[in-house]
Write an enzyme that holds these catalytic residues in place. Structure first.
Site, PDB file in Angstrom:
ATOM      1  N   ASP B 426      40.516  32.496 -27.666  1.00 15.27           N
ATOM      2  CA  ASP B 426      40.746  32.657 -29.087  1.00 15.27           C
ATOM      3  C   ASP B 426      40.565  34.140 -29.378  1.00 15.27           C
ATOM      4  OD1 ASP B 426      40.890  32.060 -31.818  1.00 15.27           O
ATOM      5  OD2 ASP B 426      38.715  32.079 -31.934  1.00 15.27           O
ATOM      6  N   GLU B 697      36.365  35.214 -46.591  1.00 10.95           N
ATOM      7  CA  GLU B 697      36.130  34.919 -48.011  1.00 10.95           C
ATOM      8  C   GLU B 697      35.009  35.781 -48.540  1.00 10.95           C
ATOM      9  OE1 GLU B 697      35.355  30.820 -48.650  1.00 10.95           O
ATOM     10  OE2 GLU B 697      37.479  30.431 -48.975  1.00 10.95           O
ATOM     11  N   PHE B 739      41.623  25.379 -48.056  1.00  5.93           N
ATOM     12  CA  PHE B 739      42.397  26.000 -46.985  1.00  5.93           C
ATOM     13  C   PHE B 739      42.668  24.966 -45.891  1.00  5.93           C
ATOM     14  CE2 PHE B 739      42.835  28.184 -42.986  1.00  5.93           C
ATOM     15  CZ  PHE B 739      43.702  29.196 -43.296  1.00  5.93           C
ATOM     16  N   LYS B 763      45.767  32.379 -52.217  1.00 11.67           N
ATOM     17  CA  LYS B 763      45.414  33.411 -51.244  1.00 11.67           C
ATOM     18  C   LYS B 763      45.805  32.840 -49.894  1.00 11.67           C
ATOM     19  CE  LYS B 763      41.250  33.434 -49.682  1.00 11.67           C
ATOM     20  NZ  LYS B 763      39.803  33.406 -49.674  1.00 11.67           N
ATOM     21  N   GLY B 887      45.666  32.439 -34.277  1.00 11.77           N
ATOM     22  CA  GLY B 887      46.394  32.052 -35.459  1.00 11.77           C
ATOM     23  C   GLY B 887      46.866  33.253 -36.255  1.00 11.77           C
ATOM     24  N   ASP B 888      46.497  34.424 -35.802  1.00  6.63           N
ATOM     25  CA  ASP B 888      46.843  35.621 -36.549  1.00  6.63           C
ATOM     26  C   ASP B 888      48.319  35.950 -36.430  1.00  6.63           C
ATOM     27  OD1 ASP B 888      44.504  36.096 -37.646  1.00  6.63           O
ATOM     28  OD2 ASP B 888      43.937  37.801 -36.407  1.00  6.63           O
ATOM     29  N   ARG B1000      50.056  33.054 -34.223  1.00  2.98           N
ATOM     30  CA  ARG B1000      50.383  32.062 -35.232  1.00  2.98           C
ATOM     31  C   ARG B1000      50.368  30.659 -34.655  1.00  2.98           C
ATOM     32  NH1 ARG B1000      49.801  34.358 -39.515  1.00  2.98           N
ATOM     33  NH2 ARG B1000      51.120  35.983 -40.341  1.00  2.98           N
ATOM     34  N   ASP B1026      35.377  30.097 -30.517  1.00  2.21           N
ATOM     35  CA  ASP B1026      34.136  29.988 -31.270  1.00  2.21           C
ATOM     36  C   ASP B1026      34.251  29.092 -32.484  1.00  2.21           C
ATOM     37  OD1 ASP B1026      35.736  31.642 -32.815  1.00  2.21           O
ATOM     38  OD2 ASP B1026      33.980  32.528 -33.758  1.00  2.21           O
ATOM     39  N   ASN B1029      38.738  25.490 -34.804  1.00  5.03           N
ATOM     40  CA  ASN B1029      40.133  25.410 -34.407  1.00  5.03           C
ATOM     41  C   ASN B1029      40.316  25.562 -32.896  1.00  5.03           C
ATOM     42  OD1 ASN B1029      39.303  28.012 -34.450  1.00  5.03           O
ATOM     43  ND2 ASN B1029      41.232  28.849 -35.150  1.00  5.03           N
TER      44      ASN B1029
END
Lengths: 293, 1518
Positions: B426, B697, B739, B763, B887-888, B1000, B1026, B1029
């Protein structure tokens, strides 16, 4: 006494020419016993004490069921085992509802040829004294094997209620005339009960002691071996031998170990030289040079 | 549990009173219905509750023990017999009781099995006992339960709590069961819980009282509770709870997860709560989630099991052989002449040969049973436990900062760590710190770079001298685990920590503080203190001023300029669009508020109508104006918001109440806060802590606070925001759409207090949000402006991504009442449905989040963890292929990848972005062909290359990772690529690449990728992550590693190993993994060898005992040989042997490859060992055989030397295989031998009549007086081990493996070693580049260059043979001069790689006389990577076929046409043109270089369509 000699005489009698050929199909309890005499010549004198063995070949004393077929506590003189031997002895446990003493297949198949040695000196047969005590392990004779205990020393009475092994001509208490070599502590019996490791084996039969310092134990010359041929081996292609041997400090005369040591020693030496050379040539190079990616 | 007990240990049995016992025995019945009904236990008659409830529902007693005193033996045995080996051994032992086949004394044969079973049983017992003790502790914790007889809450043990009981909990108490929250001391009916025990998340979560009970006027009275609760059956979904509460009136209320207090959580910030127990004991969600450790079988163990099967086969063959042999042996004597030594059966009859051989077959199985190593499994378990213990002991794997150390959660796969081939990592929180730091933002198309903030952050990165003196851990460490840590202490710690943060910004302080304030998630000063950008701050102030003026003049908000409007909304969104909970240090909060004005999010349509009817709104504004007359401005605002949502029939009385309340409010907490802000300094403001679910957040909220727009309170229905000049604004929260990873965004629906509009603030990830924006027409100027803003923002977003920042877009939508009403209808339907509510809610969220208005974007930095690039480099050297699944967004991921050296600037990057499955297929096909062609040529080149350089190719050139290829794929393309039709191609491509980056990607995709690699490539995979996900990925991988970081414990819970930092992976894999693998592999092999060697001795004997199953080795030795005499040394070696020291393993990561390639335990090694075992046993058998041939030796006087020889040989064999000798090794070997002699002597002297049939009385004693015994015992092991020793020596000297070299390295002095290592590294870079160069075959070289060609359409660059030669020369020089090499080789090698041509082509070139093309080496050296290419080979006539091939590939088809034209002309005038080109080289070199690199840059940044228009896809070669 640096030299040790061995003399082996096969008296199975399979060859028609053999004096014992007539006894080939003898049975266990043939009476009178078939006897035969084999003459032989000693080329060398046997200087030190001579061990007299009988040797059997193709005799599987190490067969699993055979090895088991004994009752050690009976042999140790345990009275209850005497009359009620272990199940391991089956089918040689009882005979005609009487317990067999000693029970089991090993005892039942005990070697019962009688060997006698004569020196032939100008056609006279001088019997050679064969010592029958001291051939078994001390611990066996004194610890492991014991006659049953009871009132008195009468073995016949002590073995009361038991019967002889099927193949035996006479009961166990009649193996020898001497009381300290009779019954279970008969040394011939003890030696037989120590089952051999391999199908070709020998067992110590008698000792011939050197009488004095002036005479070898057995002089070179002619001898004759008288055999009371009782033990059938022909049915399973077994062979019987009589062996005379002197013993070196290392035990019996077997050259194998010596040869092995010499061979292995030479090989090791040779390899040592080769390895030294290799190490000298390749051993000191740069180690990092050889770690490739 | 209270009854399960530790059987034989004499533990105090807690036998509960008979009643409880009865209940315990009753098994829970399976109910047919899908739901559970819960009634108050107080309603039932006292005698009955047992019957009606206890039978059906679990009580709260915790029982994790497996056994009770009675059930232990049968149950444990039953479990142990699940292991096939145990069944096998018991079967064999029982076989011994059959007289016909028995080989040993039956009782004796049972001994080892019983021993093994006993050891395991004792281990189980001990584990169970510790569980029992912890259960007892938990069961006897106390809580307050309402008693009907005493009419109050009385203290009871947890175990006595039943479903339907009413439980009262105080602050900081742990929740004993799953409880439906019915009352709270909090005026809002809220209750905060900390779920750290459950999921490790340290932030507080809000729970809410069931709605109808909120509205109760009086105190909650359990006796009056008559409702029935209908809810789901117990399940393990922590994030879901659904049900109804049915009141006596027949009304139903929905129950949600917000109403449920979960067992194991801690009540925080709330003084007192009460509720009814819904699930108790083992039916609680916490316990249902506790599945215990999973059982994984390691690769080595799988391989071993295969070999065990081979052993079984060998055993059967040996038995069959013996059986047939025995049959023949019996048969040869015929029926008549049975020999005297063949004993008939007990009935006096001889067995027929067939029957005899059948019996013998079984006997032989008993005799040869040792071949299947009975102690193997036990030994392996022991070794693994010891290995785990030693790994735990490693100080290097301890992280001071988080005070966590490595945890091995799976005990049985330690050796897998040494064989990992693929690492799936990750990114966030694993490679990076997951400390989100606000860096910059864009509002309304204008970028604010926050330079001061960047400077401040740079300060944190500076090495800190204070670091050493810091870190007092002592008292605070245990706090988290302690059950009832006192709140006040914590408060002290917290305030201390905040203070220290403020005073100094040093890193050591921060570290200390982070240890102290473990409870406060995501709040190191680095993240909290943000220096605002002056320009933006000015705008915010301006905006606020405007607003103030406007409000005082009752102007509508729209008078604000659009930009300021956006700025304002931007910060409001930052502040409220989250789930951050605000806590003050002086908790629990004392909120004095009356109940009536509390509102929950709109839950019913009546509610909506009530709240939003126009009349209501006017009345609201009326009242607001009236209130403004009466009170201060701030009160006015407050009144507005509160009034606007009260019931329609607002009477004067109520209004009065409200006003009174507002006044009261002013006198309480809120007003004081206002006062503080008014003062401007706000020193205490910092005491507010934000507890966020995710660190970004918190980062955004802190950022907003830096602009004086601070979140001061969050209730379920409203958010309070403090603004400069405006004071506190209360936003009524109508909905929060949380989210999720599919939507990748969250939204809040609020009513704006100033405009009274309904606003949606969203957001989310920029890729998603940008697609959801309101399409703007380019006609009107406003739309144009918007468009411009969007494109600007997009640009900045790209820029942020290039900087490696995480980007978020902020958008809003203004809803009209009608729109809202319309949406609300469907949303409420979705909410109220029990079946597939999630899906409906998702759809509902999609309907709301569209037509958005873009406000701005933020860039948050996620800093790399310490040592990540080094670790990655090291792991890569170790031959591990590292895939990052994140996921970025792509740009961010790529940049992080560069930053952590996952991608290298001089490696080729293949980027796969496809819009459709078809293009994806085409793209994959093309890339694959490129790469394949490259590799097919490369294998030949690689081999020749290594030959010429002269190092041995230890690894086959087909090793999958040879060159530097990187693959970047995005989520969408990945989804296509993972389809069954394409996955093979994708995999074929990916495995060629050194690193793969999946951007992604969803959690599911992550696990699919891991699964794909694991299953299709049969590779050993490791997943590290970590967060929640990553859980699926961690579970799928062979080895799952969790980082015990900030994002909770789910990953750790799911993992096999948990490490504090990514960098610890290096030592875990390279050192411990390698050791564990090497040790275990060697031990397993040794085990097989040992048993085979021992059993073969018996087998040879069968030839001399008529295959009768006789054994010359005494049964005692036979049975206990494995267990006692030979087990200790191998255990010691298995646990302690270090084939290469840790420093060398770290310094030379390449050594890790031995594990990957299974070098220590290759399939053929099993057979080699078997052959060696056969040889050794032959020696050990036949040397005594010939020595004692035709002698008076008896079975056991002959067998005992053989046993002794075997023992010597086996131990010496181990000695040859042992790499490190410690005192323990020596002593274990000597101990084993001494033990053998001791046991033998004692055993042989113990009893003259015992141990039939062998009865080896005085055998050993007699042997030891015999010189023959010693002579035999000396020579046999020597002969037996000579070949192995010779092989090891020669191989170690002549063809040493890397490991052996590594070992040699460790023997050198430290200085020499260091020197050698530097040399090695230099050499290795060269090797790498050389390999790379070799791999750079002309086809791909030209392919790659053709890409440039396609862009340039001109000036091909010839590479002259001379250049190449010169470079070669330089390389060879570099070989000798290490000093120079360090500097020169990378560059030189790079050039070399670029210019290298296949020798055939080079030779041809030479013959064609291209010599005149000159090119100065110096000039070439200055060339950057990727600009030169071997064009000449492509235009060479001889290689024209190659060119044809290139052009035939689809990717280059369009290039091909160009090339064909040019090459056909070149064919005619090849030489001339080449000369021209060559001479042109000097001139155009620099320019071309720039040009092409520019092109590359463009290509990188541009959208896919820019390049390969024909297939809408992009392939980039860097």
């Amino acid at each position: 006494h640096s030299q040790s000699f061995t003399l082996t005489i096969d008296y199975t009698g399979t060859e028609p020419s053999s004096p014992c050929n007539k006894c080939l199909n003898v049975s266990w309890d043939s009476t009178p016993p078939c006897t035969c005499t084999i003459n032989f010549t000693l080329e060398h004198a046997f200087e030190s004490n001579v061990f007299m063995y009988y040797g059997l070949s193709n005799f599987y004393q190490n067969h699993r069921r055979y090895v088991k077929s004994r009752d050690d506590s009976q042999l140790n003189g345990d009275n209850s085992s005497l009359l009620n031997p272990s199940k391991e002895c089956e089918p040689y446990r009882t005979n005609e509802d009487k317990p067999i003493a000693p029970c089991g297949a090993i005892a039942n198949s005990m070697f019962n040829d009688t060997l006698e040695l004569y020196r032939i000196d100008n056609d006279t047969r001088t019997p050679i004294t064969l010592i029958k005590k001291g051939i078994a392990w001390w611990t066996d004779k004194n610890v492991k094997f014991r006659n049953p205990t009871g009132d008195g020393n009468n073995l016949t009475a002590l073995f009361q209620g038991t019967t002889k092994p099927v193949n035996w001509p006479k009961p166990v208490y009649m193996l020898d005339s001497e009381p300290d070599n009779n019954g279970f502590i008969n040394e011939d019996f003890i030696v037989w009960m120590r089952t051999a490791a391999l199908p070709t084996f020998r067992k110590l039969y008698r000792l011939i002691e050197r009488k004095n310092n002036f005479q070898p134990t057995l002089q070179a010359g002619k001898y004759s071996l008288d055999i009371a041929y009782n033990y059938p081996v022909h049915s399973f292609d077994g062979r019987k031998r009589m062996i005379l041997s002197t013993i070196s400090w290392m035990g019996g005369k077997n050259p194998f170990l010596g040869i092995a040591y010499i061979t292995v020693g030479s090989i090791c030496f040779f390899l040592g030289v080769v390895l030294l050379f290799i190490h000298h040539k390749y051993g000191n190079r740069n180690t990092s040079a050889d770690i490739p990616n | 549990m209270s009854q399960g007990t530790a059987g034989g240990e004499g533990a105090p049995q807690v036998l509960p009173e008979g009643k409880e016992r009865q209940r315990k025995r009753r098994r829970r019945k399976k109910k047919e219905s899908k739901t559970r009904l819960v009634r108050s236990s107080l309603l039932l008659p006292e005698a009955e509750p047992e019957k009606s409830k206890g039978t059906v529902l679990a009580c709260n007693r915790l029982k994790t023990t497996k056994y009770t005193a009675l059930s232990f033996l049968p149950k444990n045995l039953f479990e142990q017999f699940h292991r096939l080996a145990n069944v096998y051994f018991v079967f064999i032992a029982l076989l011994n009781f059959v007289p016909a086949v028995n080989a040993f004394q039956p009782e004796l044969a049972l001994a080892p099995v019983l021993f093994i079973l006993a050891v395991t049983a004792i281990k189980d017992l001990w584990e169970d006992y510790s569980r029992y003790r912890s259960d007892k502790e938990i069961n006897h914790m106390e809580c307050l339960v309402y008693s009907r007889t005493e009419k109050k809450y009385i203290s009871r043990y947890w175990k006595e709590v039943k479903v339907g009981d009413f439980v009262q909990l105080r602050c900081n108490e742990i929740i004993p069961a799953d409880i439906l929250l019915l009352s709270s001391s909090d005026p809002d009916g809220l209750c905060h819980i900390e779920t750290a025990n459950l999921d490790g998340e340290t932030n507080l979560k809000q729970r809410q009282v069931v709605r109808r009970f909120l509205e109760l006027d009086s105190e909650f009275d359990p006796l009056k509770f008559t409702s029935v609760i209908e809810c789901e059956k117990p399940n393990n979904d922590l994030s879901r709870f659904r049900g109804y509460i049915i009141h006596r009136s027949g009304k139903k209320d929905g129950l949600f997860k917000e109403n449920l207090l979960l067992r194991g959580c801690t009540i925080r910030n709330t003084e007192e709560v009460a509720g009814i127990v819904i699930y108790a004991g083992h039916e609680t969600k916490a316990l249902l989630n506790n599945n215990g450790p999973r059982y994984k079988r390691s690769k080595l163990e799988r391989q071993m099991n295969a070999d065990v099967l081979w052993c079984v086969l060998i055993l059967l063959i040996m038995c069959l052989f013996s059986a047939i042999g025995h049959g023949l042996w019996v048969w040869q004597y015929g029926e008549k002449k049975k020999p005297i030594f063949d004993v008939p059966g007990p009935n006096g009859k001889y067995l027929s040969p067939v029957l005899a051989s059948v019996y013998l077959f079984l006997t032989m199985i008993i005799v040869f049973q040792v071949l299947i190593p009975i102690s193997l499994y036990v030994s392996i378990e022991i070794v693994k436990i010891c290995q785990v213990y030693f790994i735990h002991q490693d100080k290097d794997l301890y992280d001071e900062e988080t005070d966590s150390q490595l945890q091995c959660r799976a005990l049985n796969i330690t050796e897998d760590l040494g064989q990992v081939q693929f690492i799936f990592s990750d990114k966030t929180g694993t490679l990076t710190e997951n400390k989100m730091v606000f860096r910059r933002c864009t509002v309304s198309g204008i970028e604010y770079s926050h330079d001061d903030n960047a400077k401040r952050l740079a300060m944190y990165q500076e090495p800190d001298s204070e670091e050493e003196e810091a870190a007092p851990k002592g008292g605070t460490l245990s706090q988290r685990d302690s059950i009832c840590s006192h709140q006040s202490i914590k408060v002290v710690h917290r305030s201390q920590s905040t203070k220290t943060h403020r005073r100094t910004g040093s890193r050591a302080e921060a570290k200390r503080a982070s240890i102290l304030s473990k409870h406060t998630a995501f709040s190191s000063p680095m993240e909290k203190d943000i220096t605002p950008d002056p320009r933006l701050l000015e705008k915010v102030n301006e905006c606020a001023k405007h607003l103030e003026v406007m409000r005082s003049h009752e102007q509508p908000l729209s008078h604000l300029s659009p930009e300021l409007c956006d700025v304002f909304d931007f910060f409001i969104a930052l502040t409220i669009c989250n789930t951050v909970v605000v806590t003050a240090p002086n908790q629990p909060r004392q909120k004095v508020r009356d109940r009536f004005e509390l509102k929950s999010p709109v839950k019913t349509i009546e509610d909506f109508i009530r709240r939003f009817t126009p009349s209501r709104l006017t009345s609201g504004s009326n009242s607001s104006s009236s209130s403004s007359l009466a009170t201060s401005k701030s009160m006015h605002r407050f009144g507005l918001s509160t009034l606007s949502s009260t019931s329609t029939d607002s009477t004067l009385l109520k209004l009065e109440e409200k006003l009174a309340y507002s006044a009261q409010m002013n006198n309480n907490g809120y007003s004081s806060q206002q006062g503080r802000t008014a003062l401007g300094g706000a020193p205490e403001e910092g005491e507010l802590r934000y507890e966020a679910e995710s660190p970004d957040e918190a980062a955004l909220v802190y950022a907003a606070r830096a602009y004086n727009c601070s979140l001061v309170g969050r209730l379920s229905d409203q958010v309070s925001v403090e603004l400069p000049h405006l004071g506190t604004l209360n936003f009524e929260v109508l909905h929060t759409l949380g989210f999720d990873s599919v939507r990748k965004r969250m939204s809040v629906v609020v009513r704006h207090p100033l405009t009274d509009e309904i606003n949606v603030y969203t957001k989310g990830a920029d890729s998603v949000v940008m697609d959801l924006l309101l399409p703007c027409s380019s006609d009107d100027p406003r739309g144009k402006h918007q468009k411009k803003i969007r494109s600007k923002t997009q640009n900045y977003l790209n820029l942020y991504a290039v900087d490696g920042l995480r980007t978020l877009c902020i958008a809003k939508r203004v809803l009209s009442k009608e729109e809202y009403g319309c949406w609300l209808k469907t949303h409420l339907e979705a909410e109220s449905s029990i079946e597939n509510r999630e899906e409906l809610l998702f759809q509902s969220a999609l309907r709301l989040e569209r037509n958005l208005h873009l406000l701005g974007a933020t860039g948050i930095e996620d800093r790399l963890q310490d040592g990540v690039p080094e670790t990655i480099a090291s792991l890569r050297k170790a031959g591990l292929q590292i895939w990052v699944l994140t996921g970025d967004k792509q740009e961010t991921a790529v940049n992080i990848a560069y930053a952590c050296k996952l991608l290298d600037h001089d490696e080729e990057i293949i980027t796969l972005n496809a819009e459709s499955p078809e293009t994806c297929a085409v793209l994959l096909e093309q890339c694959l062909q490129c790469v394949e062609s490259k590799f097919s040529n490369n294998t030949i080149d690689g081999a020749t290359g290594s030959m010429t350089v002269g190092f041995t190719p230890l690894y086959p050139p087909s090793s999958p990772v040879l060159s530097s290829l990187g693959l970047v794929i995005d989520g969408r393309t990945l989804a296509y690529a993972l389809e069954p039709t394409l996955e093979d191609k994708f995999l074929a491509l990916a495995k060629r690449c050194r690193s793969v980056l999946c951007c992604r990607s969803t959690p599911l995709q992550k696990s699919m990728v891991v699964k794909l690699v694991r299953d299709k490539l049969k590779a050993m995979t490791l997943a590290i992550g970590d967060g929640a996900n990553d859980v699926s990925m961690i579970q799928v991988a062979d080895v799952g590693v969790g980082i015990s970081g900030q994002e909770g414990m789910q990953a750790v819970m799911a993992s096999d190993f948990a490490i504090p930092r990514f960098r610890h992976l290096e030592k875990l894999l390279l050192v411990h993994g390698h050791w564990c693998y090497s040790r275990l592999a060697n031990m397993v092999l040794y085990f097989f060898y040992k048993n085979a060697m021992f059993v073969a001795l018996l087998f040879w004997y069968q030839f001399y005992c008529g295959f009768s199953g006789s054994s010359m080795i005494d049964q005692w030795y036979l049975i206990f040989f494995n267990l006692f005499f030979s087990s200790l040394p191998q255990l010691v070696t298995g646990v302690l042997d270090k084939d290469v020291p840790a420093e060398v393993l770290i310094a030379v990561p390449q050594l890790y490859k031995s594990g990957q390639n299974m070098e220590e335990y290759q399939p053929h090694m099993f057979w080699m060992n078997m052959i060696d075992a056969m040889y050794q046993s032959l020696v050990c058998f036949f040397i005594p055989y010939f020595t004692y041939y035709d002698s008076e030796v008896d079975i056991f006087s002959w067998g005992t030397p053989i046993t002794t020889i075997a023992l010597f040989t086996i131990i010496l064999h181990l000695a040859i295989e042992t790499k490190t000798w410690t005192f323990l090794h020596w002593s274990s070997c000597i101990f084993s031998i001494i033990l053998f002699f001791f046991v033998a002597l004692v055993y042989n002297a113990s009893c003259p009549v015992c141990h039939p049939p062998s009865n080896p009385y005085w055998t050993m004693e007699r042997l030891m007086g015999d010189p023959m015994f010693y002579f035999t015992c000396i020579i046999s092991p020597v002969v037996a081990l000579l070949p192995r020793f010779l092989y090891r020596t020669l191989q170690g000297t002549l063809f040493p493996t890397q490991l052996q070299l590594g070992r040699q390295l460790s023997k050198l002095s430290p200085e020499t070693r260091a020197q050698l290592l530097t040399e090695l590294n230099v050499k290795e870079t060269m090797c790498q580049t050389r390999l790379f160069a070799d791999s750079f075959s002309p086809s791909l070289g030209s392919n790659a260059s053709d890409c440039y060609k396609a862009d340039n359409q001109s000036t091909p660059l010839p590479a002259s043979p001379q250049t190449r030669e010169a470079l070669l020369r330089e390389d060879t020089e570099a070989d000798h001069k290490t000093d120079q090499t360090a500097a020169a080789s990378p560059q030189g090698a790079v050039l070399y790689e670029e210019n290298k041509l296949p020798s055939s082509a080079a030779a041809l070139e030479r013959s064609m006389g291209f010599r005149e093309v000159q090119c100065g080496t110096a000039e070439v050296e200055s060339l950057p990577v990727g600009t030169t290419f071997p064009w000449s080979s492509a235009v060479d006539q001889a290689d024209f076929s190659l060119l044809k091939w290139i052009t035939s590939t689809p990717l280059f088809s369009h290039i091909g046409t160009v090339l064909q034209v040019s090459s056909s002309s070149l064919q005619n005038e090849a030489q001339d043109s080449m000369c021209v080109l060559g001479s042109a080289l000097h001139v155009d070199f620099k320019g071309l270089k720039e040009e092409s690199s520019n092109n590359l840059q463009d290509k990188m940044k541009g959208t896919p369509t820019d390049h390969c228009k024909n297939d809408n896809s992009e392939t980039t070669f860097l």
